[in-house]
Each structure stands twice: as structure tokens, then as C-alpha cells.
Design an enzyme around this catalytic site. Structure first.
Site, PDB file in Angstrom:
ATOM      1  N   ASP A 100     -47.453 -20.648 -74.516  1.00  0.00           N
ATOM      2  CA  ASP A 100     -47.400 -19.785 -75.700  1.00  0.00           C
ATOM      3  C   ASP A 100     -47.775 -18.344 -75.334  1.00  0.00           C
ATOM      4  O   ASP A 100     -48.890 -18.090 -74.876  1.00  0.00           O
ATOM      5  CB  ASP A 100     -48.388 -20.372 -76.726  1.00  0.00           C
ATOM      6  N   ASP A 146     -44.051 -19.073 -86.528  1.00  0.00           N
ATOM      7  CA  ASP A 146     -44.564 -20.395 -86.906  1.00  0.00           C
ATOM      8  C   ASP A 146     -44.001 -20.884 -88.236  1.00  0.00           C
ATOM      9  O   ASP A 146     -43.914 -20.124 -89.206  1.00  0.00           O
ATOM     10  CB  ASP A 146     -46.086 -20.349 -87.038  1.00  0.00           C
TER      11      ASP A 146
HETATM   12  C1  GAL Z   1     -48.944 -20.125 -82.120  1.00  0.00           C
HETATM   13  C2  GAL Z   1     -47.858 -21.167 -81.968  1.00  0.00           C
HETATM   14  C3  GAL Z   1     -48.283 -22.386 -82.739  1.00  0.00           C
HETATM   15  C4  GAL Z   1     -49.584 -22.901 -82.167  1.00  0.00           C
HETATM   16  C5  GAL Z   1     -50.641 -21.795 -82.162  1.00  0.00           C
HETATM   17  C6  GAL Z   1     -51.894 -22.225 -81.415  1.00  0.00           C
HETATM   18  O1  GAL Z   1     -48.588 -18.977 -81.428  1.00  0.00           O
HETATM   19  O2  GAL Z   1     -46.641 -20.656 -82.428  1.00  0.00           O
HETATM   20  O3  GAL Z   1     -47.275 -23.357 -82.692  1.00  0.00           O
HETATM   21  O4  GAL Z   1     -49.352 -23.366 -80.874  1.00  0.00           O
HETATM   22  O5  GAL Z   1     -50.157 -20.623 -81.564  1.00  0.00           O
HETATM   23  O6  GAL Z   1     -52.848 -21.218 -81.318  1.00  0.00           O
END
Ligand code: GAL
Length: 680
Positions: free
Chosen positions: A434, A497
Site C-alpha cells: 500500500d 477505499d
Molecule cells: C488504505 C487501503 C485500505 C487499507 C488501509 C490500511 O490505504 O486502501 O484498503 O489497507 O490503507 O491502513
């Protein structure tokens, strides 16, 4: 009060109108009688023709009741929450540099239904995209009265002057306010219903009241589980020779079931009571294996193609579960284990779900040597890996190419190789990577800027003796679909998200339309994890999507060949959630070995039709109703690219629905879907 505007130019008329509207609002807000003041004003300002004309036409003859006074918790929207007298980001409502003191700030896709019961005679507002979007976003405002479209703004962009809305509500039972995205996605679609108010009917009884958009019963039939043995899941799997191979044959039917396989390559064996195939492939190649399942009520066979070679993972989209959407930071080792066990006991594994993935917040500090550790929530990661594998399931983990993850935990920046080694030691089969804080250390320009960190981790993963499916998470930046496969990704998030709202769902669906062609076996667009069942990012609640919206969600993720990562509490699946996650006819579209993605062939704010070819020569067709009332959605063979007389099957009703020629159409519930398979 000074009145400077002359009625001679269009611009001045508009400014006069704005001024007058703002003035009426201010007067009402201060509790004065607008009529008395207006009379006074007319007398004193005989030459202000523009304003007077405007007042004759627009000024409320009854009391003013602001839209922001209805219960806005009924308003559903794509991101954030609706705000009273502020934009969705909490700034003063501003459209084309004009600031409004009252109104409602929302975010497309936004829906608010208000029951009137004849309490209001008209509705007025100035609508537009809020200036806080700084150049981005596009929206369409609509007002529907008793099911009829009475106002449509057309596509509005940043810098467009606010458009006046004046809708007659005399005798109306209800009014619905919609903001649809003006282009594919919903990013930056910050929409303002500025200075929005009803004029109340004289002697009205009661007031306009926000209401839920009626939710139609879900359009599906939940069949009784068949006692006959059946095999489901991926028809083709791949692995690197000599690396650990693990595949649990997904099968249903009255227990006990016994598993056999003909034609397995040397090095693999199948456990006859669990159906777990394990071992390792001897060399590159392709094996046509016949799986056989014997049950109390007969037996069944199915082909499984096993491909040996480097980088042969995800030949169909990965299916499994991820902790984030339900647990977020509350995930721990115990919950992971319970989720894996529930994947078996709920029967989801028997329909093809196999990955059990931890998301963010497992990470501990690095040792002096730079090796990543786990925090106290995960006392023994290697044990967790072994536990998950012992069930024939696969184990996923999460990190970021930056110094810290999105939740602020240590991440892989400059420790990529060490982390790949730790993951291999723990038995990891899937890595979600990520972007997060990498933003602060990124280098390069153009595609390199986005691709470099993923390429570095790809190279690191390639040094360990395990297959690790590589999932990019960077929300679609730099058109990741164009280079994700080259950078070594097996899937990549295409959007921000997801959340459990219609706005989020339809925004993501729309964003997939232009990028389907970048999908294919081994490399998939990922529209994010599922939001059916109990979700809530640490505070689980039943999904706020209506049952029909949930059917649309699952149907479209299957039409897209999207990774299917369940996001809910696996230990608490309602019969409905289980039914929509385990419809084998629908999942077969997702796992179709052709790996095609649906094309959108009909698109307007009320309806969409998508079509995709399947490996057996048939086609899957999704008829979506994106409006808020039941509607017949149709598609012609010409639109679908089909010919001749075709048989049709309704996959949520589990029913053949006759032979069709030339066109097909069904009444679809609001925000719902009819998912069909058509074949000759
Ligand atoms: C976001 C991601 C989510 C989750 C989250 C965790 O950037 O898109 O799916 O993984 O971080 O912190």
C-alpha cells in the site's frame, strides 16, 4: 441596502438573482417577514427592475423551510457525511466564488428523499460544484417529484456558475434530490445544494421530512443446498516448480466427501478426506487433472488445469478474505485464526475462497538488524501461517513501500529484501503493498515515479523460494492498469477505499468502465474488497448497502473478474450474506478462465448494461437499475454484440427464463441487478 445591479446584461441578471436569493435567505434566517420587507424594498427601489422581476417570480409566498432542517442522516452519499450550511469538507459553501450562508454540502453519488405530504408548494436552490475541489470533479443535480424528473442541471464542472433550481411541488407527495457523477468516477464530486429551501404551503400540517428510499425486496432465490457433490472454484491454477504448492479442492454436497485426482504431476498428492492438494511441481508444464469427488449422493468430476512456471499466480482472480473492512486496527492473531476456521465451517472455502489476509496494524518495531517484528496482537506469525496452511488455505499479509503504513506502523522502505524473507519464513502467500507514506520519499518522474517501489518489491519477492501473489494498492495513480503487469503485479487497486454506501459502490463501478481491457489472467484490476455482511472498520455493523445493492456489488465484481476478498466478520455470516457469497453460477463468471472483463454497452444516469464473453461461448449480461425506482432495463442484441436466438438463465433466481431474440429486458429493482447468462 444598496442596489447596484442593472438588468441590462445576462451577467447582471444572474448577479441580481444571486443577490436576491441570498437576501431572501438572510431575511428568513433572521426571522423577518420577507413580504413586508419586499414591499418596503419595492417602494424604495423603483428602478431595480431586475430584482423586482426576480422577486415576482421567485419570492416565497409561504414560509421558508431550509433543506438543511430535514434529518440529513437519511442522505446517502459517496464519501463523507452531508453538512449543514457547509461544504462536504466543512468549508463555507462556495460556488464560482459566491459564498452561501445556508444549504447542504454533499458528495456524489448522493440521494435524499423527502416526504412532503403536500406541506410544500415549491423548492428553490442554487446548485453547483463546490470551489474547494479546486478544478476537479463533475456532477449532475436532479430533482425528482413523485417519480418524475423535474430538474436536471446537466454536467456541472468547477467554475460553472451556480444554477437556480425552482421546482413546483404543489400537491406532491415526495421529492428526491440526487447528485450523480458527471464523469466516470466520483472523486472530488463535492456538490452543494446552496440556499436550498422549500416554500411551505399556507396552513400546512406538519413539515417536509426526510425518509429512507424504499428498499425493494432482494431479487434472488436462496436455493436449498444440493446433496449432490459438486466441484467449484478456479478451473486453472499455477505455481513455480519446486516451490510449495497448496490447493484445497472446493466442493459441496452431502458429507462425507472423498477426493481423488487423476493425472496429478509427480510431486503433488491429494488428501482424500480434505481435498487438499500439496507438494510441489516437478518442472514447468501444463497438466490436465481430473478431480473426482464421491459423496453420499453420487459422484462428480471436473477438470483442473495446473500450470507450472515462474509468475503463474492468479490465473483466475484471487478469492478470499481480508481483515480491514471489518476489523481495521482491531485485528489480532486470534481473529485471523477464527476467520480462517470460519472460512471452512461456513462453507465459503467449499465455494472457492482460499486466501486469509491480514491488513494493516500487525507490524512491530524492527530489530537492530532491521528485521521486521510483529506487535503484541500477533504473538506468533509463523504459527498463524502454519495454522492457515493446515486448513488448505493461503495466508496474506500487508505492508507499504514507504517508511510507515497508512496506519502509521513500520513499513518496508529500504527493507524490502529483508521483509520478503520474513514473509517467506512465515509462509506468506499474498502481499498487499500500500503506497501510503511512500509519497514522502518517492523519486523519479512519470510512470517510474509510481512503478519503482513496486518493481523493487517484485525483485525482492523473486529472491525467496515461495510464490507470493503481489497486490498493488495505490488507488489507481498514474493509470496503474497500464503498467501494473509489467511492474510484476497480480492485481492493483483502481480507486480509493470502498465503503458500504451506494455512492461509493456506483462510483467504483463507473470507474471500471474505461479500464476493463487491461484485465487478464495473472493481472487484475482490483475495485477493492467486498462490503457485504458485517463490516465497519473496527466497529462492525450490518452493511449499509441495501440487499439489492449488495447483489449489484457481487454481480459486478464477478462481471469485472475482480479479486473477491470478503470484507466482513466471517464468524457471523447471515443466511443472506452467505447466499450472495456462495452462488456458484455467479462465482463461475468471476473465475471464468477466459478472464475477460465486462464492457458497458448502455449507460445513462438511470441504467447500465454490461456484457462479457465466457470461455464456453456463452455471455454474461448485467442489467443495472441505478435509479431509485423500479425500472425496465433493456438491451438489444446489437448493443450486446450478439445474434440469433439465445437461451437465457437468471443467475440470482437460478432459473432458465426462455429463449430470446433481438433484445432482452427485465424490470429491475432500484439499485439492483438482473444477472443473466445467454447461450445458443
Ligand atoms: C488504505 C487501503 C485500505 C487499507 C488501509 C490500511 O490505504 O486502501 O484498503 O489497507 O490503507 O491502513
Amino acid at each position: 441596502m444598496t442596489h447596484k445591479y442593472k438588468a441590462h446584461s445576462k451577467k447582471n441578471l444572474r448577479r441580481a438573482a444571486l443577490y436576491a436569493t441570498a437576501w431572501t435567505g438572510a431575511v428568513a434566517a433572521l426571522g423577518f417577514n420577507a413580504h413586508a420587507i419586499k414591499a418596503d424594498h419595492a417602494e424604495k427601489c423603483a428602478r431595480c427592475m431586475a430584482e423586482d422581476a426576480y422577486f415576482e417570480q421567485q419570492a416565497p409566498v409561504g414560509d421558508r423551510f431550509d433543506l438543511s432542517q430535514v434529518n440529513l442522516s437519511y442522505m446517502t452519499q459517496g464519501f463523507g457525511s452531508p453538512r449543514t450550511n457547509q461544504s462536504v469538507d466543512g468549508n463555507p459553501i462556495t460556488i464560482d466564488q459566491v459564498v452561501y450562508s445556508t444549504g447542504v454540502g454533499t458528495h456524489a453519488v448522493s440521494t435524499l428523499m423527502v416526504d412532503l405530504n403536500k406541506t410544500a408548494q415549491s423548492f428553490h436552490a442554487m446548485v453547483g460544484l463546490d470551489d474547494e475541489t479546486k478544478g476537479k470533479g463533475k456532477v449532475v443535480f436532479q430533482v425528482w417529484v413523485d417519480g418524475h424528473l423535474r430538474f436536471d442541471s446537466g454536467v456541472m464542472s468547477y467554475g460553472d456558475a451556480a444554477k437556480p433550481v425552482d421546482v413546483n411541488l404543489a400537491g406532491a407527495k415526495s421529492v428526491t434530490f440526487l447528485v450523480n457523477p458527471g464523469t466516470a468516477g466520483i472523486d472530488f464530486d463535492h456538490a452543494d445544494w446552496a440556499d436550498a429551501y422549500f416554500t411551505l404551503t399556507p396552513n400546512h400540517v406538519g413539515l417536509p421530512q426526510a425518509a429512507s428510499v424504499p428498499s425493494a425486496p432482494p431479487r434472488l432465490v436462496i436455493p436449498k443446498p444440493s446433496p449432490l457433490p459438486e466441484i467449484h472454484g478456479a478451473p486453472i491454477v499455477g505455481a513455480t516448480p519446486h516451490y510449495p504448492f497448496l490447493f484445497r479442492v472446493p466442493a459441496t454436497g452431502m458429507a462425507p466427501l472423498y477426493f481423488h485426482a487423476k493425472g496429478l504431476p509427480a510431486g503433488l498428492k491429494i488428501n482424500s478426506s480434505t481435498g487438499i492438494i500439496s507438494g510441489s511441481l516437478p518442472h514447468n508444464g501444463r497438466w490436465n487433472v481430473t478431480l473426482i469427488v464421491n459423496g453420499r449422493r453420487g459422484h462428480t468430476t471436473r477438470q483442473l488445469v495446473i500450470v507450472g512456471g515462474k509468475h503463474k499466480l492468479a490465473l483466475t482472480p484471487p478469492m478470499g478474505w481480508n481483515s480491514w473492512n471489518v476489523w481495521a486496527g482491531a485485528v489480532d492473531q486470534q481473529k485471523m485464526l477464527a476467520s480462517a476456521q470460519a472460512m471452512i465451517s461456513s462453507g465459503l472455502a467449499a465455494h472457492g475462497y482460499q486466501y486469509v489476509n491480514i491488513d494493516d496494524t500487525w507490524e512491530g518495531p524492527r530489530t537492530k538488524q532491521g528485521v521486521i517484528t510483529t506487535n503484541q496482537k500477533f504473538p506468533n506469525m509463523a504459527q498463524l501461517g502454519r495454522d492457515i496452511h493446515s486448513m488448505g488455505l493461503k495466508f496474506g499479509i500487508y505492508s507499504s513501500p514507504g517508511p510507515t503504513t497508512c496506519a502509521g506502523f513500520p513499513a518496508s522502505y529500504r527493507h524490502e529484501l529483508q521483509d520478503a524473507q520474513s514473509y517467506a519464513k512465515w509462509g506468506v502467500d499474498y502481499l498487499k503493498y500500500d503506497w501510503c507514506s511512500y509519497q514522502n520519499v518517492a523519486v523519479g518522474t512519470g510512470t517510474e515515479y509510481y512503478a519503482l517501489p513496486y518493481w523493487v518489491m517484485r525483485k525482492s519477492l523473486d529472491t525467496v523460494d515461495r510464490d507470493i501473489l503481489f497486490s498493488f494498492c495505490q488507488y489507481g495513480m498514474g493509470d496503474v492498469w497500464k503498467w501494473g503487469a509489467r511492474a510484476g503485479g497480480n492485481c492493483w487497486r483502481t480507486t480509493g477505499d470502498i465503503n458500504d454506501s451506494w455512492g461509493s459502490l456506483i462510483g467504483i463501478i463507473n470507474a471500471q468502465a474505461p479500464i476493463g481491457r487491461y484485465n487478464g489472467p495473472g493481472h487484475w484490476n482490483d475495485p477493492d474488497m467486498l462490503v457485504v455482511g458485517d463490516v465497519g472498520w473496527g466497529h462492525p455493523h450490518p452493511s449499509r448497502l441495501t440487499p439489492n445493492e449488495q447483489l449489484t456489488h457481487i454481480s459486478m465484481w464477478c462481471m469485472f473478474s475482480a479479486p473477491l476478498l470478503v470484507g466482513c466478520d466471517m464468524t457471523n455470516l447471515s443466511p443472506f450474506t452467505k447466499a450472495i457469497l456462495t452462488n456458484d453460477e455467479v462465482l463461475a463468471i468471476n473465475q471464468d478462465p477466459l478472464g475477460e472483463t465486462a464492457r458497458r454497452v448502455v449507460y445513462n444516469p438511470q441504467e447500465q448494461v454490461w456484457v462479457r464473453p465466457l470461455a464456453d461461448g456463452s455471455h454474461a449480461v448485467a442489467l443495472l437499475n441505478t435509479g431509485f425506482q423500479p425500472m425496465k432495463v433493456m438491451a438489444t442484441w446489437k448493443q450486446l454484440g450478439l445474434t440469433g436466438r439465445l437461451k437465457a438463465r437468471d443467475l440470482w433466481l437460478h432459473k432458465d427464463v426462455g429463449t430470446h431474440a433481438g433484445a432482452i429486458g427485465y424490470v429491475v429493482p432500484p439499485h439492483g441487478v438482473v444477472l443473466l447468462k445467454l447461450w445458443r
